[in-house]
Write a protein that holds these residues in place. Structure first.
Motif, mmCIF file in Angstrom:
data_model
loop_
_atom_site.group_PDB
_atom_site.id
_atom_site.type_symbol
_atom_site.label_atom_id
_atom_site.label_comp_id
_atom_site.label_asym_id
_atom_site.label_seq_id
_atom_site.Cartn_x
_atom_site.Cartn_y
_atom_site.Cartn_z
ATOM 1 N N ASP A 264 0.747 -1.277 -0.228
ATOM 2 C CA ASP A 264 0.056 0.200 -0.220
ATOM 3 C C ASP A 264 0.256 1.219 0.075
ATOM 4 O O ASP A 264 0.427 2.664 -0.779
ATOM 5 C CB ASP A 264 -0.864 0.047 0.770
ATOM 6 C CG ASP A 264 -1.833 -1.332 1.109
ATOM 7 O OD1 ASP A 264 -2.178 -1.590 0.163
ATOM 8 O OD2 ASP A 264 -2.773 -1.445 2.606
ATOM 9 N N ASP A 265 2.120 1.160 0.428
ATOM 10 C CA ASP A 265 2.945 2.175 0.009
ATOM 11 C C ASP A 265 3.530 2.625 -0.803
ATOM 12 O O ASP A 265 3.331 4.299 -0.975
ATOM 13 C CB ASP A 265 4.186 1.554 0.881
ATOM 14 C CG ASP A 265 4.890 0.497 1.276
ATOM 15 O OD1 ASP A 265 4.451 0.123 0.128
ATOM 16 O OD2 ASP A 265 6.215 0.243 0.957
ATOM 17 N N VAL A 266 3.007 2.668 -2.332
ATOM 18 C CA VAL A 266 3.945 2.728 -3.181
ATOM 19 C C VAL A 266 2.248 2.554 -4.223
ATOM 20 O O VAL A 266 2.426 3.937 -5.146
ATOM 21 C CB VAL A 266 4.645 1.655 -3.737
ATOM 22 C CG1 VAL A 266 5.492 1.557 -3.259
ATOM 23 C CG2 VAL A 266 3.902 0.615 -4.216
ATOM 24 N N VAL A 267 1.217 2.416 -3.531
ATOM 25 C CA VAL A 267 0.440 3.039 -4.459
ATOM 26 C C VAL A 267 0.087 4.307 -4.696
ATOM 27 O O VAL A 267 -0.637 3.986 -5.818
ATOM 28 C CB VAL A 267 -1.283 1.862 -3.370
ATOM 29 C CG1 VAL A 267 -2.558 2.051 -3.733
ATOM 30 C CG2 VAL A 267 -1.185 0.089 -4.173
ATOM 31 N N ARG A 268 0.079 4.529 -3.491
ATOM 32 C CA ARG A 268 -0.634 6.267 -3.971
ATOM 33 C C ARG A 268 0.310 7.234 -4.577
ATOM 34 O O ARG A 268 -0.210 7.747 -5.409
ATOM 35 C CB ARG A 268 0.367 6.449 -2.206
ATOM 36 C CG ARG A 268 -1.052 8.286 -2.049
ATOM 37 C CD ARG A 268 -0.909 9.259 -0.956
ATOM 38 N NE ARG A 268 0.746 8.877 0.003
ATOM 39 C CZ ARG A 268 1.690 9.974 -0.964
ATOM 40 N NH1 ARG A 268 1.496 10.147 -1.513
ATOM 41 N NH2 ARG A 268 2.849 9.664 -0.515
ATOM 42 N N LEU A 269 1.752 6.933 -4.857
ATOM 43 C CA LEU A 269 2.665 6.764 -6.256
ATOM 44 C C LEU A 269 2.168 7.264 -6.943
ATOM 45 O O LEU A 269 1.787 7.191 -8.192
ATOM 46 C CB LEU A 269 3.753 7.195 -5.466
ATOM 47 C CG LEU A 269 4.747 7.585 -3.904
ATOM 48 C CD1 LEU A 269 5.724 6.883 -3.669
ATOM 49 C CD2 LEU A 269 4.738 8.912 -4.511
ATOM 50 N N LEU A 270 1.656 5.412 -7.408
ATOM 51 C CA LEU A 270 1.139 5.496 -9.079
ATOM 52 C C LEU A 270 -0.194 5.316 -8.863
ATOM 53 O O LEU A 270 -0.477 5.961 -10.087
ATOM 54 C CB LEU A 270 1.419 3.812 -8.715
ATOM 55 C CG LEU A 270 2.683 2.808 -8.499
ATOM 56 C CD1 LEU A 270 2.436 1.536 -8.213
ATOM 57 C CD2 LEU A 270 3.306 3.600 -9.596
ATOM 58 N N THR A 271 -1.181 6.061 -8.334
ATOM 59 C CA THR A 271 -2.415 6.346 -8.242
ATOM 60 C C THR A 271 -2.712 7.398 -8.777
ATOM 61 O O THR A 271 -3.206 8.394 -9.519
ATOM 62 C CB THR A 271 -3.544 5.832 -7.131
ATOM 63 O OG1 THR A 271 -3.247 4.847 -6.645
ATOM 64 C CG2 THR A 271 -4.774 6.706 -7.615
#
Lengths: 169, 169
Positions: free
Chosen positions: B134-141
């Motif tokens: 989940d820590d990288v989902v925000r950046l990719l979103t």
């Protein structure tokens, strides 16, 4: 279509070129899908890809009708974009050792192809509208809607039908 | 990444490969956009492409952060899909004689690139979620949402700002 000549002089020329491009792409996809079906393991995925192969054949028949309405022979023009997308899918499939991870990779490759088609049909519809060719808009819109639905089905297979979960476990 | 070795054994490997793929793609796009900007005539189109060039640089910085969170060096892997999409855009641009028709062609080429990125980020987000990252989902979103907005802006430029109408007249 000569690479070093300026063969596209009008919007009609550009539209016809775009049509030949997607015609080539759809035909390449009918050759690529059976290979993806062979490599896939998940049943929902293989069913989805098989259904889309049938759909793709109908889409080519609709494109034949569009060419006919324009008074042109149905013809493809080789385009590097779909070749690259299919090649990338082949390469990644060849690099994956695990069957469940391969299913996840196949979904990703198939969705990148769907999005290429969504972009192309969207553009062709806008061009046809600008040219006042409402007679072909309906056919192209049917194809666009099928591509969007196929993309959503692939997302469902990946997320809800467990392809990604199994690949990650 | 060897073409004839099965280097991708886990979903983590597949995710990292996908990340390198989009990293390469974004970097290629920063090289391709200035050429498109030079060829475009319509002011709304050149402004839209320039804004997206700035956005793309920020997207690369976000991908750097994703690599960092994974404990990996930011690195691209050559991928035929984006190469093919950019090559196709170059080829079509070289074939168009009329400046206004060229603007319409540039919008179409740019939207096919946007859709490639929309597909890739959508897949990467689904994979990151399956992996519990989940820590990288925000950046990719954030990147995904920017690509979707860029695609919509291009549609507006083509349809409402008159690019297609002028090309067809």
């Amino acid at each position: 279509m000569g690479l070093f000549s300026k063969d596209i002089k009008t919007m009609d020329d550009l539209f016809l070129h775009g049509l030949k491009d997607i015609y080539y792409a759809e035909n390449q996809i009918t050759k690529a899908l059976p290979k993806m079906i062979d490599k896939a393991t998940n049943r929902d995925l293989t069913k989805g890809l098989k259904d889309h192969l049938d759909e793709t054949k109908n889409q080519i028949a609709r494109l034949d009708q569009v060419f006919q309405k324009l008074g042109e022979e149905p013809k493809g023009v080789q385009c590097p974009a779909i070749d690259g997308l299919i090649k990338e899918g082949d390469e990644i499939a060849g690099e994956v050792a695990d069957k469940e991870v391969l299913d996840a990779a196949i979904v990703g490759a198939a969705q990148s192809v769907e999005h290429y088609e969504i972009a192309r049909y969207g553009t062709l519809i806008a061009w046809a509208e600008a040219l006042g060719r409402d007679d072909v808009v309906r056919l192209l819109t049917t194809n666009l809607n099928e591509e969007k639905a196929a993309d959503k089905k692939l997302s469902t297979v990946a997320v809800r039908k467990g392809v990604n979960r199994k690949a990650a476990s």
